[in-house]
Motif scaffolding. Structure first.
Motif, PDB file in Angstrom:
ATOM      1  N   HIS A 237       0.833  -1.200   0.000  1.00  0.00           N
ATOM      2  CA  HIS A 237       0.000   0.000   0.000  1.00  0.00           C
ATOM      3  C   HIS A 237       0.867   1.250   0.000  1.00  0.00           C
ATOM      4  N   ASP A 238       1.918   1.259   0.809  1.00  0.00           N
ATOM      5  CA  ASP A 238       2.794   2.430   0.884  1.00  0.00           C
ATOM      6  C   ASP A 238       3.518   2.672  -0.443  1.00  0.00           C
ATOM      7  N   ARG A 239       3.881   1.591  -1.129  1.00  0.00           N
ATOM      8  CA  ARG A 239       4.544   1.748  -2.422  1.00  0.00           C
ATOM      9  C   ARG A 239       3.581   2.252  -3.495  1.00  0.00           C
ATOM     10  N   LEU A 240       2.335   1.818  -3.370  1.00  0.00           N
ATOM     11  CA  LEU A 240       1.339   2.215  -4.365  1.00  0.00           C
ATOM     12  C   LEU A 240       0.795   3.624  -4.136  1.00  0.00           C
ATOM     13  N   ARG A 241       0.862   4.097  -2.916  1.00  0.00           N
ATOM     14  CA  ARG A 241       0.183   5.343  -2.574  1.00  0.00           C
ATOM     15  C   ARG A 241       0.544   6.509  -3.489  1.00  0.00           C
ATOM     16  N   PRO A 242       1.818   6.733  -3.821  1.00  0.00           N
ATOM     17  CA  PRO A 242       2.117   7.879  -4.694  1.00  0.00           C
ATOM     18  C   PRO A 242       1.888   7.618  -6.181  1.00  0.00           C
ATOM     19  N   VAL A 243       1.565   6.389  -6.541  1.00  0.00           N
ATOM     20  CA  VAL A 243       1.428   6.032  -7.960  1.00  0.00           C
ATOM     21  C   VAL A 243       0.000   6.338  -8.411  1.00  0.00           C
ATOM     22  N   LYS A 244      -0.130   7.126  -9.450  1.00  0.00           N
ATOM     23  CA  LYS A 244      -1.449   7.576  -9.892  1.00  0.00           C
ATOM     24  C   LYS A 244      -1.968   6.823 -11.113  1.00  0.00           C
ATOM     25  N   GLU A 245      -1.110   6.584 -12.073  1.00  0.00           N
ATOM     26  CA  GLU A 245      -1.548   6.005 -13.337  1.00  0.00           C
ATOM     27  C   GLU A 245      -1.734   4.489 -13.237  1.00  0.00           C
ATOM     28  N   ALA A 246      -2.821   3.989 -13.822  1.00  0.00           N
ATOM     29  CA  ALA A 246      -3.093   2.555 -13.768  1.00  0.00           C
ATOM     30  C   ALA A 246      -1.978   1.747 -14.427  1.00  0.00           C
ATOM     31  N   ASP A 247      -1.434   2.243 -15.531  1.00  0.00           N
ATOM     32  CA  ASP A 247      -0.338   1.530 -16.196  1.00  0.00           C
ATOM     33  C   ASP A 247       0.890   1.431 -15.294  1.00  0.00           C
ATOM     34  N   ASP A 248       1.136   2.471 -14.511  1.00  0.00           N
ATOM     35  CA  ASP A 248       2.279   2.446 -13.593  1.00  0.00           C
ATOM     36  C   ASP A 248       2.031   1.480 -12.440  1.00  0.00           C
ATOM     37  N   ILE A 249       0.763   1.364 -12.019  1.00  0.00           N
ATOM     38  CA  ILE A 249       0.433   0.373 -10.990  1.00  0.00           C
ATOM     39  C   ILE A 249       0.638  -1.033 -11.536  1.00  0.00           C
ATOM     40  N   ASP A 250       0.244  -1.245 -12.798  1.00  0.00           N
ATOM     41  CA  ASP A 250       0.518  -2.537 -13.441  1.00  0.00           C
ATOM     42  C   ASP A 250       2.009  -2.875 -13.315  1.00  0.00           C
ATOM     43  N   ALA A 251       2.849  -1.905 -13.681  1.00  0.00           N
ATOM     44  CA  ALA A 251       4.293  -2.138 -13.680  1.00  0.00           C
ATOM     45  C   ALA A 251       4.812  -2.420 -12.281  1.00  0.00           C
ATOM     46  N   LEU A 252       4.305  -1.687 -11.291  1.00  0.00           N
ATOM     47  CA  LEU A 252       4.768  -1.898  -9.918  1.00  0.00           C
ATOM     48  C   LEU A 252       4.354  -3.284  -9.411  1.00  0.00           C
ATOM     49  N   LEU A 253       3.120  -3.677  -9.695  1.00  0.00           N
ATOM     50  CA  LEU A 253       2.645  -4.994  -9.248  1.00  0.00           C
ATOM     51  C   LEU A 253       3.412  -6.119  -9.937  1.00  0.00           C
ATOM     52  N   LEU A 254       3.815  -5.900 -11.176  1.00  0.00           N
ATOM     53  CA  LEU A 254       4.666  -6.878 -11.861  1.00  0.00           C
ATOM     54  C   LEU A 254       6.031  -6.963 -11.188  1.00  0.00           C
ATOM     55  N   ALA A 255       6.595  -5.812 -10.874  1.00  0.00           N
ATOM     56  CA  ALA A 255       7.914  -5.786 -10.245  1.00  0.00           C
ATOM     57  C   ALA A 255       7.887  -6.416  -8.856  1.00  0.00           C
ATOM     58  N   GLU A 256       6.764  -6.270  -8.153  1.00  0.00           N
ATOM     59  CA  GLU A 256       6.633  -6.823  -6.807  1.00  0.00           C
ATOM     60  C   GLU A 256       6.291  -8.311  -6.821  1.00  0.00           C
ATOM     61  N   GLY A 257       6.028  -8.863  -7.992  1.00  0.00           N
ATOM     62  CA  GLY A 257       5.683 -10.275  -8.079  1.00  0.00           C
ATOM     63  C   GLY A 257       4.230 -10.572  -7.780  1.00  0.00           C
ATOM     64  N   ILE A 258       3.399  -9.516  -7.664  1.00  0.00           N
ATOM     65  CA  ILE A 258       1.959  -9.724  -7.447  1.00  0.00           C
ATOM     66  C   ILE A 258       1.318 -10.220  -8.733  1.00  0.00           C
ATOM     67  N   LEU A 259       1.696  -9.623  -9.851  1.00  0.00           N
ATOM     68  CA  LEU A 259       1.210 -10.038 -11.155  1.00  0.00           C
ATOM     69  C   LEU A 259       2.272 -10.830 -11.880  1.00  0.00           C
ATOM     70  N   ARG A 260       1.841 -11.779 -12.672  1.00  0.00           N
ATOM     71  CA  ARG A 260       2.767 -12.541 -13.530  1.00  0.00           C
ATOM     72  C   ARG A 260       2.815 -11.965 -14.934  1.00  0.00           C
ATOM     73  N   GLU A 261       1.766 -11.254 -15.319  1.00  0.00           N
ATOM     74  CA  GLU A 261       1.716 -10.618 -16.620  1.00  0.00           C
ATOM     75  C   GLU A 261       0.826  -9.397 -16.529  1.00  0.00           C
ATOM     76  N   ARG A 262       0.970  -8.510 -17.472  1.00  0.00           N
ATOM     77  CA  ARG A 262       0.127  -7.319 -17.454  1.00  0.00           C
ATOM     78  C   ARG A 262      -1.346  -7.713 -17.575  1.00  0.00           C
ATOM     79  N   PRO A 263      -2.212  -7.059 -16.804  1.00  0.00           N
ATOM     80  CA  PRO A 263      -3.626  -7.438 -16.849  1.00  0.00           C
ATOM     81  C   PRO A 263      -4.278  -7.049 -18.162  1.00  0.00           C
ATOM     82  N   LEU A 264      -5.328  -7.801 -18.479  1.00  0.00           N
ATOM     83  CA  LEU A 264      -6.134  -7.436 -19.633  1.00  0.00           C
ATOM     84  C   LEU A 264      -6.923  -6.172 -19.316  1.00  0.00           C
ATOM     85  N   VAL A 265      -7.074  -5.314 -20.285  1.00  0.00           N
ATOM     86  CA  VAL A 265      -7.783  -4.060 -20.084  1.00  0.00           C
ATOM     87  C   VAL A 265      -8.923  -4.000 -21.084  1.00  0.00           C
ATOM     88  N   ALA A 266     -10.110  -3.700 -20.593  1.00  0.00           N
ATOM     89  CA  ALA A 266     -11.278  -3.646 -21.482  1.00  0.00           C
ATOM     90  C   ALA A 266     -11.152  -2.495 -22.470  1.00  0.00           C
TER      91      ALA A 266
END
Length: 319
Positions: free
Chosen positions: A290-319
């Motif tokens: 949560h603390d790492r995500l707090r300053p991140v505003k853009e959804a694409d940047d959150i994708d990248a952070l979650l990938l780097a943290e190992g939360i995501l294995r691949e970029r999520p699908l976007v409608a």
């Protein structure tokens, strides 16, 4: 067998999070966020928007039945909307007499009606006349507005109106969500009505669950914020050790995937941050994320952070 139920949490347990929590398992059924009834009969699409489970046999993606909750103060309008709702074959119908939100209270909804037992009975009786007996019909109430003097009278009025079961959140409206919950009042209500009671309020852990059952003598418990703060809680209560943060990580990934598919990018970050702010209560790793995500505003940047943290294995699908 004790039932564990998922509470309706306005603005928190949305359809996406309901899917995540029920996919972990342990819930017998749940209730969606409320459908506000004000001055008209709502179209089918409104019920389906608030409770998209109606489009899936009134079940979440993992198969947990989800009931629909109505909120309003006019018996005739509530009945007319219930008549429309039952054509969609909901898993159950619930009436909200517990919401403490100021905007709801100002419009004489939710817990604002707990000073008028006669009106509660009229609302429930009017809706009961529209709900077939094969569809479960419940109500959820708090203990009162600013005191508990009418708690038993309100419960008795709801029983007289024809509900099958009563869910009691063990706080008054003025109590808000401040601890402790007044579990002893659920026991008092239970002694004065004949229908089953489901206890709700301040169950965050397995120990809380056991203490609530002991204090209320209720077999069945509804989990609210405790379920959101620990996605594994229902399974822990059932005696299943799913592990720690490593077992929560797939939940976070699944929720973010759902958010990216359904929520506008500018609003997506707020959703996951709101959830992690509660999950950090049980998992320090969620607080760090949560603390790492707090300053991140853009959804694409959150994708990248979650990938780097190992939360995501691949970029999520976007409608």
């Amino acid at each position: 067998m004790s039932r564990i139920l998922l509470a309706p949490l306005e603005g928190l347990a949305d359809p996406l999070l309901r899917n995540v929590l029920t996919a972990v398992g342990g819930y017998d059924w749940g209730i969606c966020e409320f459908v506000r009834v004000s001055n008209n009969v709502l179209p089918e699409k409104t019920f389906q928007r608030i409770c998209p489970e109606l489009l899936n046999g009134s079940r979440t993606e993992s198969g947990t039945p989800m009931r629909v909750q109505l909120l309003g103060s006019d018996p005739e309008l509530m009945a007319a909307n219930a008549r429309r709702l039952v054509t969609l074959d909901p898993a159950g119908v619930d009436i909200n007499f517990g919401c403490p939100a100021p905007t709801v209270v100002r419009h004489r909804g939710g817990s604002a009606l707990l000073g008028e037992p006669e009106l509660l009975q009229r609302i429930v009786a009017a809706v009961r006349a529209e709900v077939p007996v094969h569809i479960p019909f419940t109500a959820k109430m708090r203990l009162g507005i600013d005191d508990t003097s009418l708690a038993v009278a309100c419960a008795q009025a709801l029983q007289a109106g024809g509900i099958d079961e009563l869910i009691v959140h063990a706080r008054t409206r003025v109590d808000g969500y401040r601890p402790p919950a007044r579990w002893e009042w659920i026991a008092r209500i239970r002694e004065n009505i004949d229908i089953p009671i489901i206890a709700n309020g301040e169950v965050w852990t397995v120990d809380d669950y056991n203490a609530c059952r002991a204090a209320t003598a209720c077999a069945d418990i509804m989990l609210g914020r405790g379920a959101v703060a620990d996605p594994l809680l229902a399974q822990r209560i059932r005696g299943h050790d799913l592990g720690g943060w490593a077992a929560v990580v797939p939940c976070v990934a699944a929720y973010w995937q759902g958010v990216r598919c359904k929520v506008l990018p500018e609003h997506a970050g707020g959703r996951i941050k709101q959830w992690l702010a509660l999950v950090r209560r049980n998992y320090p790793e969620a607080g760090l994320l949560h603390d790492r995500l707090r300053p991140v505003k853009e959804a694409d940047d959150i994708d990248a952070l979650l990938l780097a943290e190992g939360i995501l294995r691949e970029r999520p699908l976007v409608a």
